[in-house]
Design an enzyme around this catalytic site. Structure first.
Site, PDB file in Angstrom:
ATOM      1  N   GLY A 116      38.141  47.137  42.868  1.00 50.78           N
ATOM      2  CA  GLY A 116      38.318  45.743  43.084  1.00 50.78           C
ATOM      3  C   GLY A 116      38.896  44.683  42.020  1.00 50.78           C
ATOM      4  N   CYS A 117      39.203  43.628  42.436  1.00 45.15           N
ATOM      5  CA  CYS A 117      40.077  42.671  41.488  1.00 45.15           C
ATOM      6  C   CYS A 117      38.995  42.153  40.392  1.00 45.15           C
ATOM      7  CB  CYS A 117      40.744  41.724  41.976  1.00 45.15           C
ATOM      8  SG  CYS A 117      39.650  40.698  43.597  1.00 45.15           S
ATOM      9  N   TYR A 118      37.762  41.899  41.271  1.00 41.62           N
ATOM     10  CA  TYR A 118      36.763  41.287  40.253  1.00 41.62           C
ATOM     11  C   TYR A 118      36.191  42.336  39.386  1.00 41.62           C
ATOM     12  CZ  TYR A 118      36.490  37.144  43.114  1.00 41.62           C
ATOM     13  OH  TYR A 118      36.681  35.878  43.811  1.00 41.62           O
ATOM     14  N   THR A 120      37.628  44.939  38.333  1.00 48.32           N
ATOM     15  CA  THR A 120      38.450  45.582  37.185  1.00 48.32           C
ATOM     16  C   THR A 120      38.160  44.576  35.875  1.00 48.32           C
ATOM     17  OG1 THR A 120      40.113  46.227  38.729  1.00 48.32           O
ATOM     18  CG2 THR A 120      40.790  45.595  36.453  1.00 48.32           C
TER      19      THR A 120
END
Length: 310
Positions: A116-118, A120
């Site tokens: 996920g972006c968060y 990462t």
């Protein structure tokens, strides 16, 4: 040899960004379903099973359905961008810089779960400190973050950009995940090597792409002798030798007045900052990335490149 790539969900935000990154590549052949045929299950299954690598840009349940469609075909390799398999033990976690041997795990895996972006940003800050023994496993980690609205997909993009949308949003920033049960927390805990789930507070700003993830820490709650300098040197050593994740030199952060969430828009990199105040024992770790770059589509292409290099 040209690799056949099928993006299942290519007309969504993440899929479109992956497609644009591969548009000029001559080492891949893109398999595609016209948007009008995207609900044609038979055609979708045929495309999935014809690919060398299938990149799934779908909701969780649709990703599970796609994986089931190729379960008997060992020649198809999968990169899934949903949350469905991010903590599955038989899937490689697609954050190549997370650990020394993670890139090799991705290279040799049949199935890779895109982070996920968060997570990462959060894992990129936390895991090196856990591996070095500076951050206790039971530390009460908090993660505060803001993302561009494209992270919410086409629906949120329409709500933000279309004034005629029935649920048009005019706010400049909002906090969500208020039940404190965000779907990204399990991967932060497991891949961050934490014994307790972090307290995660996400928010969305009125900007399309970009992301800031913050992890504040108390030095006196960390391993004895931990300092701003030792945290910075640990992160620097962890990411040495590669250029996708970089740690900003400590001397450059001293006079820094602000960090711009949009600085890395359009790039597939991540920058890490260590801000500290030795006087009060406070440290703030900051990860800066594009939520659609290293946080999604860029990471998927990076993982695809590793898998094709096997």
């Amino acid at each position: 040899m040209t690799a056949k790539i099928f993006i299942d969900g290519e007309h969504g935000t993440t899929g479109l960004q992956i497609r644009s990154r591969l548009a000029e590549r001559r080492d891949v052949e893109m398999l595609s379903i016209p948007e009008a045929e995207r609900r044609n299950a038979a055609l979708r299954e045929d495309m999935l099973n014809s690919a060398d690598i299938a990149i799934l840009c779908l909701p969780d349940e649709a990703s599970k359905e796609a994986v089931a469609m190729v379960s008997g075909n060992n020649t198809v390799r999968i990169i899934d961008t949903s949350t469905a398999f991010r903590v599955a033990p038989d899937w490689a976690y697609g954050f190549a810089e997370m650990d020394r041997d993670q890139a090799e795990k991705i290279r040799s895996a049949r199935c890779v779960a895109n982070p996920g972006c968060y997570p990462t940003g959060a894992i990129g800050l936390i895991r090196p400190l856990r591996m070095a023994g500076l951050l206790p496993a039971d530390y009460p980690v908090t993660v505060n973050a803001v993302s561009g609205y494209t992270g919410g997909g086409k629906q949120l993009i329409a709500q933000m950009e279309d004034e005629n949308h029935p649920e048009h949003l005019t706010v400049n920033n909002y906090v969500y995940g208020l039940t404190l049960k965000h779907k990204h927390v399990p991967e932060m805990k497991i891949h961050g090597q934490l014994a307790r789930a972090p307290l995660f507070s996400p928010s969305v700003g009125r900007f399309a792409q970009g992301m800031i993830v913050q992890v504040p820490l108390y030095l006196d709650e960390m391993a004895e002798g931990t300092s701003v300098e030792s945290i910075h040197s640990t992160l620097t050593a962890h990411y040495a030798g590669q250029d996708i994740v970089t740690v900003v030199p400590l001397e450059e952060t001293v006079g820094l007045a602000r960090v711009d969430a949009e600085e890395l828009v359009g790039q597939d990199r991540m920058k890490i900052f260590v801000f500290g105040n030795a006087g009060n024992g406070h440290v703030n770790l900051v990860a800066l990335l594009d939520n659609l770059g290293k946080g999604a589509s860029g990471a998927a292409v990076q993982n695809m490149n590793l898998m094709l290099s096997a």
